[in-house]
Design a protein around this motif. Sequence first.
Motif, PDB file in Angstrom:
ATOM      1  N   ASP A   1      28.253  21.320 -10.235  1.00 55.59           N
ATOM      2  CA  ASP A   1      28.503  21.235  -9.011  1.00 55.59           C
ATOM      3  C   ASP A   1      27.581  21.789  -8.147  1.00 55.59           C
ATOM      4  OD1 ASP A   1      30.619  20.541  -6.734  1.00 55.59           O
ATOM      5  OD2 ASP A   1      30.232  22.741  -6.542  1.00 55.59           O
ATOM      6  N   THR A   2      27.469  23.204  -8.535  1.00 57.53           N
ATOM      7  CA  THR A   2      26.464  24.146  -7.567  1.00 57.53           C
ATOM      8  C   THR A   2      25.277  24.777  -8.416  1.00 57.53           C
ATOM      9  OG1 THR A   2      28.120  24.396  -5.883  1.00 57.53           O
ATOM     10  CG2 THR A   2      26.110  25.812  -5.736  1.00 57.53           C
ATOM     11  N   LEU A   3      24.121  24.595  -8.352  1.00 55.59           N
ATOM     12  CA  LEU A   3      23.185  25.208  -9.180  1.00 55.59           C
ATOM     13  C   LEU A   3      22.751  26.552  -8.318  1.00 55.59           C
ATOM     14  CD1 LEU A   3      20.867  25.324 -11.613  1.00 55.59           C
ATOM     15  CD2 LEU A   3      19.471  24.043  -9.961  1.00 55.59           C
ATOM     16  N   LEU A   4      22.672  27.544  -9.068  1.00 53.67           N
ATOM     17  CA  LEU A   4      22.210  28.858  -8.571  1.00 53.67           C
ATOM     18  C   LEU A   4      20.942  29.160  -9.158  1.00 53.67           C
ATOM     19  CD1 LEU A   4      25.481  28.952  -8.450  1.00 53.67           C
ATOM     20  CD2 LEU A   4      24.991  31.400  -7.817  1.00 53.67           C
ATOM     21  N   LEU A   5      19.832  29.307  -8.317  1.00 54.23           N
ATOM     22  CA  LEU A   5      18.472  29.834  -8.748  1.00 54.23           C
ATOM     23  C   LEU A   5      17.957  31.084  -8.059  1.00 54.23           C
ATOM     24  CD1 LEU A   5      16.531  26.475  -9.149  1.00 54.23           C
ATOM     25  CD2 LEU A   5      17.581  27.755 -10.893  1.00 54.23           C
ATOM     26  N   VAL A   6      17.470  32.141  -8.777  1.00 51.17           N
ATOM     27  CA  VAL A   6      17.118  33.496  -8.131  1.00 51.17           C
ATOM     28  C   VAL A   6      15.725  32.998  -7.723  1.00 51.17           C
ATOM     29  CG1 VAL A   6      16.390  35.968  -8.360  1.00 51.17           C
ATOM     30  CG2 VAL A   6      18.825  34.933  -9.553  1.00 51.17           C
ATOM     31  N   ASP A   7      15.669  33.391  -6.377  1.00 51.69           N
ATOM     32  CA  ASP A   7      14.224  33.157  -5.761  1.00 51.69           C
ATOM     33  C   ASP A   7      13.094  34.164  -6.118  1.00 51.69           C
ATOM     34  OD1 ASP A   7      12.557  31.681  -4.187  1.00 51.69           O
ATOM     35  OD2 ASP A   7      13.028  32.417  -2.375  1.00 51.69           O
ATOM     36  N   GLU A   8      12.766  34.222  -7.213  1.00 50.18           N
ATOM     37  CA  GLU A   8      11.910  35.187  -7.998  1.00 50.18           C
ATOM     38  C   GLU A   8      10.965  34.165  -8.847  1.00 50.18           C
ATOM     39  OE1 GLU A   8      10.745  36.875 -10.745  1.00 50.18           O
ATOM     40  OE2 GLU A   8       9.664  37.858  -9.057  1.00 50.18           O
ATOM     41  N   PRO A   9       9.425  34.241  -8.392  1.00 54.82           N
ATOM     42  CA  PRO A   9       8.790  33.306  -8.936  1.00 54.82           C
ATOM     43  C   PRO A   9       8.520  33.447 -10.811  1.00 54.82           C
ATOM     44  CG  PRO A   9       7.751  34.161  -7.051  1.00 54.82           C
ATOM     45  CD  PRO A   9       9.016  34.795  -7.046  1.00 54.82           C
ATOM     46  N   ARG A  10       8.411  34.716 -10.855  1.00 56.83           N
ATOM     47  CA  ARG A  10       8.464  34.913 -12.348  1.00 56.83           C
ATOM     48  C   ARG A  10       9.427  34.554 -13.293  1.00 56.83           C
ATOM     49  NH1 ARG A  10      10.882  38.836 -15.494  1.00 56.83           N
ATOM     50  NH2 ARG A  10      12.150  39.614 -13.788  1.00 56.83           N
ATOM     51  N   LEU A  11      10.688  34.466 -12.742  1.00 61.36           N
ATOM     52  CA  LEU A  11      11.895  33.967 -13.400  1.00 61.36           C
ATOM     53  C   LEU A  11      11.669  32.218 -13.354  1.00 61.36           C
ATOM     54  CD1 LEU A  11      14.883  36.205 -12.121  1.00 61.36           C
ATOM     55  CD2 LEU A  11      13.649  36.327 -14.352  1.00 61.36           C
ATOM     56  N   LEU A  12      11.461  31.827 -12.309  1.00 55.01           N
ATOM     57  CA  LEU A  12      11.419  30.400 -12.062  1.00 55.01           C
ATOM     58  C   LEU A  12      10.239  29.763 -12.819  1.00 55.01           C
ATOM     59  CD1 LEU A  12      12.431  29.938  -8.225  1.00 55.01           C
ATOM     60  CD2 LEU A  12      13.919  30.107 -10.365  1.00 55.01           C
ATOM     61  N   ALA A  13       9.135  30.310 -13.226  1.00 57.63           N
ATOM     62  CA  ALA A  13       8.197  29.860 -13.888  1.00 57.63           C
ATOM     63  C   ALA A  13       8.321  29.624 -15.335  1.00 57.63           C
ATOM     64  CB  ALA A  13       6.838  30.634 -13.711  1.00 57.63           C
ATOM     65  N   ARG A  14       9.341  30.345 -15.898  1.00 59.66           N
ATOM     66  CA  ARG A  14       9.562  30.093 -17.352  1.00 59.66           C
ATOM     67  C   ARG A  14       9.844  28.581 -17.855  1.00 59.66           C
ATOM     68  NH1 ARG A  14      14.750  33.777 -17.750  1.00 59.66           N
ATOM     69  NH2 ARG A  14      14.875  32.602 -15.701  1.00 59.66           N
ATOM     70  N   PRO A  15       9.112  28.373 -18.953  1.00 54.39           N
ATOM     71  CA  PRO A  15       9.040  26.917 -19.246  1.00 54.39           C
ATOM     72  C   PRO A  15      10.215  26.153 -19.745  1.00 54.39           C
ATOM     73  CG  PRO A  15       8.409  28.461 -21.064  1.00 54.39           C
ATOM     74  CD  PRO A  15       8.610  29.223 -20.093  1.00 54.39           C
ATOM     75  N   ALA A  16      10.402  24.943 -19.360  1.00 52.30           N
ATOM     76  CA  ALA A  16      11.472  24.191 -19.747  1.00 52.30           C
ATOM     77  C   ALA A  16      10.937  22.853 -20.083  1.00 52.30           C
ATOM     78  CB  ALA A  16      12.711  24.161 -18.584  1.00 52.30           C
ATOM     79  N   TYR A  17      11.808  21.647 -20.373  1.00 54.33           N
ATOM     80  CA  TYR A  17      11.232  20.540 -20.654  1.00 54.33           C
ATOM     81  C   TYR A  17      12.119  19.268 -19.900  1.00 54.33           C
ATOM     82  CZ  TYR A  17       8.772  23.088 -24.141  1.00 54.33           C
ATOM     83  OH  TYR A  17       7.854  23.921 -24.851  1.00 54.33           O
ATOM     84  N   ALA A  18      11.152  18.375 -19.911  1.00 51.92           N
ATOM     85  CA  ALA A  18      12.077  17.092 -18.950  1.00 51.92           C
ATOM     86  C   ALA A  18      11.463  15.891 -19.629  1.00 51.92           C
ATOM     87  CB  ALA A  18      11.714  17.234 -17.475  1.00 51.92           C
TER      88      ALA A  18
END
Length: 367
Positions: A285-302
Amino acid sequence: MTSTQARTTVAELAGAPGPFVSLYLDTSGQVPDTAQQVELRWRAARRQLATAGAPEDLLDTIESFTERAHPGGDTLVVIADAERVRLVRQLPQPPAAEFVAYGPVPHLLPLLRWEQRQLPVLVVATDRVGADIVALQPDGADLTETVAGDTMHITRSHPGGWSQRRFQQRAEDRWEANATLVAGRLAELVDEVRPRAVVVTGDVRAVQFLRDKSSSRVADLLHEVQGPYDTTDAAVDQAADVLRRLAEADVAAVIDAFRRERGQADRATGGISDTLNTLARHQVDTLLLVDEPRLLARPAYAGPKPDQVGATVGALTALGVDEPVQAPVGDVATWAALATGARVIAVPAELADQVPDGIGAILRYTT
């Protein structure tokens, strides 16, 4: 090749085919050579995009926006797929950091972070005759109008003797009648604009009459600003502080709900793997993302569809994706959230300890 300057919403981008150009170009500055500085920044960005494989004709289209970006705003945002420009925004503040990329999913969180603070608001400057009302809306469709009542006997006189009280009462009655007109129109605009707040300023007595004449649904939205804010221009500036506090309260409420649901081991999850898994299942319903580049840059796959996301190649294989692509987890999660109708909340970096691993979700349902 076509371009669009329509007010495409971020949510309307969901499902567009990649790859995508994501450009956050600094167009700020007051010095005479700012336009030349913007051109130099764009040239460097263009070289980077071309090296990454962006089509030259698409870059030519984007360049037409950069050429007129200054002084339209301090950040030019362009999101484009391989065929056309999908979204263009000019933001009033410089970017925290310039960003340029050509990749499988767009980089949208900085734009969403800005948009979550852009709440609709009505600003009212009222006096004993009527009011000026400004409706400020996130889509830029602002509205200004004046409500004018009867000015007869509006100025208090001091004739003395037995008649003074009668003249004063006439003035009070007229002020009250004018406030009723303003309150009626304000109620109509509240229904039309659906504001997060109604910021009101002006003559103290007129403000009180307006509050008394407003319905409860309007009165609950009223925020009176004190000081020499007797014009809508001055009150609009003051309204920015009101909206900032409300936006911060909205984020705090989401974080509280997230912590409460996690504490109950109920409708919330955290961490890259679990959050991406719930996004793939359309549970979020709601996605929370901490606005910190180091955390958001970690790899994922799509995968080729925006809801085909996971923390590992194996997770994508289980979804039937033969050739997963790697991208930053912040972009992958945001893209999946938009595609599945979830709300995205950018959590300030100073509240990182409230969201374990910097990513979490409040769920629609549990399995």
